[in-house]
Motif scaffolding. Structure first.
Motif, short mmCIF file in Angstrom:
data_model
loop_
_atom_site.label_atom_id
_atom_site.label_comp_id
_atom_site.label_asym_id
_atom_site.label_seq_id
_atom_site.Cartn_x
_atom_site.Cartn_y
_atom_site.Cartn_z
N GLU A 84 5.10 66.66 42.32
CA GLU A 84 4.64 67.81 41.54
C GLU A 84 3.79 67.31 40.38
OE1 GLU A 84 5.08 70.98 42.27
OE2 GLU A 84 6.37 70.62 44.00
N GLN A 85 2.85 68.17 39.94
CA GLN A 85 1.96 67.81 38.84
C GLN A 85 2.18 68.76 37.65
OE1 GLN A 85 -2.09 66.29 40.12
NE2 GLN A 85 -1.70 67.76 41.73
N TYR A 86 2.15 68.17 36.45
CA TYR A 86 2.44 68.95 35.25
C TYR A 86 1.44 68.57 34.14
CZ TYR A 86 7.02 69.24 37.57
OH TYR A 86 8.03 69.42 38.48
N PRO A 87 0.92 69.56 33.42
CA PRO A 87 0.13 69.25 32.22
C PRO A 87 1.01 68.51 31.21
CG PRO A 87 -0.06 71.57 32.81
CD PRO A 87 1.05 71.02 33.63
N ALA A 88 0.46 67.54 30.52
CA ALA A 88 1.27 66.73 29.62
C ALA A 88 0.41 66.14 28.52
CB ALA A 88 1.94 65.60 30.41
N ILE A 89 1.07 65.57 27.52
CA ILE A 89 0.40 64.70 26.56
C ILE A 89 1.07 63.34 26.63
CG2 ILE A 89 -0.46 66.47 24.99
CD1 ILE A 89 1.90 65.87 23.15
N PHE A 110 10.72 57.39 38.71
CA PHE A 110 9.35 56.88 38.70
C PHE A 110 8.42 58.00 38.25
CE2 PHE A 110 5.22 55.85 40.58
CZ PHE A 110 5.08 54.53 40.19
N LEU A 111 7.57 57.71 37.27
CA LEU A 111 6.68 58.72 36.70
C LEU A 111 5.27 58.17 36.63
CD1 LEU A 111 6.71 61.60 35.40
CD2 LEU A 111 6.99 60.47 33.19
N ARG A 112 4.31 58.96 37.07
CA ARG A 112 2.89 58.59 37.01
C ARG A 112 2.16 59.54 36.08
NH1 ARG A 112 1.83 58.82 42.07
NH2 ARG A 112 1.92 56.57 42.44
N ALA A 113 1.24 59.02 35.29
CA ALA A 113 0.41 59.86 34.43
C ALA A 113 -1.05 59.51 34.68
CB ALA A 113 0.75 59.65 32.96
N ARG A 114 -1.86 60.54 34.92
CA ARG A 114 -3.30 60.36 35.06
C ARG A 114 -3.95 60.81 33.75
NH1 ARG A 114 -5.60 63.65 39.09
NH2 ARG A 114 -3.75 64.95 39.24
N LEU A 115 -4.66 59.90 33.11
CA LEU A 115 -5.25 60.20 31.81
C LEU A 115 -6.56 60.97 32.00
CD1 LEU A 115 -4.70 56.82 29.95
CD2 LEU A 115 -3.14 58.74 30.24
N ILE A 116 -6.74 62.00 31.18
CA ILE A 116 -7.93 62.85 31.30
C ILE A 116 -8.86 62.67 30.11
CG2 ILE A 116 -8.77 65.20 31.65
CD1 ILE A 116 -6.97 63.99 33.92
N LYS A 117 -8.33 62.70 28.90
CA LYS A 117 -9.19 62.55 27.72
C LYS A 117 -8.35 62.22 26.50
CE LYS A 117 -13.02 64.87 25.32
NZ LYS A 117 -13.82 66.12 25.22
N VAL A 134 -3.28 59.53 21.32
CA VAL A 134 -2.70 60.63 22.10
C VAL A 134 -3.73 61.11 23.12
CG1 VAL A 134 -1.70 62.95 21.99
CG2 VAL A 134 -1.25 61.31 20.15
N TYR A 135 -3.27 61.32 24.35
CA TYR A 135 -4.15 61.67 25.46
C TYR A 135 -3.67 62.92 26.18
CZ TYR A 135 -5.98 56.92 24.98
OH TYR A 135 -6.56 55.77 24.50
N ALA A 136 -4.62 63.74 26.60
CA ALA A 136 -4.32 64.80 27.56
C ALA A 136 -4.14 64.12 28.91
CB ALA A 136 -5.47 65.81 27.63
N ALA A 137 -3.11 64.53 29.64
CA ALA A 137 -2.77 63.85 30.88
C ALA A 137 -2.18 64.82 31.88
CB ALA A 137 -1.78 62.72 30.61
N ILE A 138 -2.17 64.38 33.14
CA ILE A 138 -1.45 65.07 34.20
C ILE A 138 -0.29 64.16 34.60
CG2 ILE A 138 -1.51 65.96 36.55
CD1 ILE A 138 -3.16 67.61 34.63
N ALA A 139 0.94 64.64 34.44
CA ALA A 139 2.12 63.88 34.85
C ALA A 139 2.46 64.23 36.29
CB ALA A 139 3.30 64.18 33.94
#
Length: 314
Positions: free
Chosen positions: A234-239, A270-277, A224-229
């Protein structure tokens, strides 16, 4: 940036060209330095700046392996290169005949006859020609003989390690997202169209979007990762969860994103997720209630991580 699959004799005569060579998997900080130098010197000399890539990736042809995984998809790589301001990206076919060219034949066919390059930019570990016997030193020698310059970019080091695509893959497979991001110069990206799932997240009270990540892309370790969707600019906090859903005895790896507060129908979007940690490894829970309680804790952990790493909310 124009993406071209061919280059004519007329264009060669009209465009004095500087060309960056490499696979550029990850378009990491070392690649970025090389590409920036190519663009900057091209602008200073009145040349056009370009990148040469191969399709399919040479690794697929040379290893005869459809399971080769890459840090970026082709689309991601093209966008990252375009953001650096180069004018052209040439994507040419690669096959066994191309792979069998000697370094001398490669230089003659592509750099001299096809592109008529003024200058070539390569990394310190660049290889070319049959069995990769061509080195930057050989390329410099051939350039001197055939009338073009060669710039060899020295390795970039971060925290005592040489930045490389292979090192970044190691970091991703270990789930060390901050280390991978430091080497890349950006947060690792997973993206694709949202496809239907089995609605188990909805049943738990945490609906998820299943991202169909292209098979060619390397996935970080399960967990499980903290991510920005990112959805519709638009950007949203996500897991984000990567794994087999062991609580439900899953039999294939999926990539699922839960975006708190977003209730739109995301199917086929279409959905993009940037992984943070990475928050935790994947694990099997004794019950759905236990899993639901853990997801609540994961969301709280993700909020803390994203608040600490506020620079990623850009």
């Amino acid at each position: 940036m124009q993406i071209l699959n061919s280059f004519t004799e007329k264009e060669k005569q009209e465009i004095p060209l500087a060309l960056a060579l490499g696979n550029f998997d990850g378009v990491h900080r070392g690649h970025q330095l090389l590409l920036q130098k190519c663009r900057e010197e091209s602008e200073a000399n009145g040349w056009a700046s370009a990148v040469l890539l191969w399709d399919p990736h040479p690794a697929k042809v040379l290893r005869h392996d459809d399971e080769v995984k890459f840090i970026n998809t082709c689309s991601q790589k093209n966008k990252l290169i375009a953001a650096l301001g180069l004018q052209y990206l040439f994507c040419l076919p690669f096959d066994q005949n191309t792979a069998a060219l000697s370094p001398e034949d490669f230089v003659r066919r592509y750099l001299q006859d096809l592109f008529g390059v003024r200058k070539v930019y390569v990394g310190f570990n660049y290889s070319f020609g049959q069995n990769g016997v061509g080195t930057p030193e050989i390329l410099q020698m051939l350039g001197e003989e055939r009338g073009f310059a060669v710039s060899v970019i020295a390795p970039v080091t971060i925290d005592g390690e040489i930045v490389s695509s292979s090192l970044i893959r190691q970091k991703l497979l270990a789930g060390d997202i901050p280390a991978a991001a430091k080497l890349l110069g950006y947060a690792p990206i997973l993206e694709g169209n949202v496809v239907p799932g089995k609605h188990r997240g909805t049943g738990l009270g945490f609906p998820t979007a299943n991202i169909a990540v292209p098979a060619e892309q390397l996935l970080p370790s399960n967990g499980v990762y903290a991510a920005i969707a990112e959805y519709k600019d638009e950007q949203y906090p996500a897991i984000l969860n990567i794994g087999m859903k062991p609580t439900f005895n899953g039999d294939q790896i999926t990539v699922e994103v839960h975006i708190p507060g977003v209730h739109a129908n995301l199917y086929n979007q279409f959905l993009r997720a940037r992984l943070i940690k990475k928050i935790r490894d994947e694990q099997k829970f004794p019950s759905k209630d236990a899993l639901s309680s853990q997801i609540s804790r994961d969301l709280a952990a993700s909020r803390r991580i994203l608040q600490e790493d506020g620079d990623f909310m850009k």
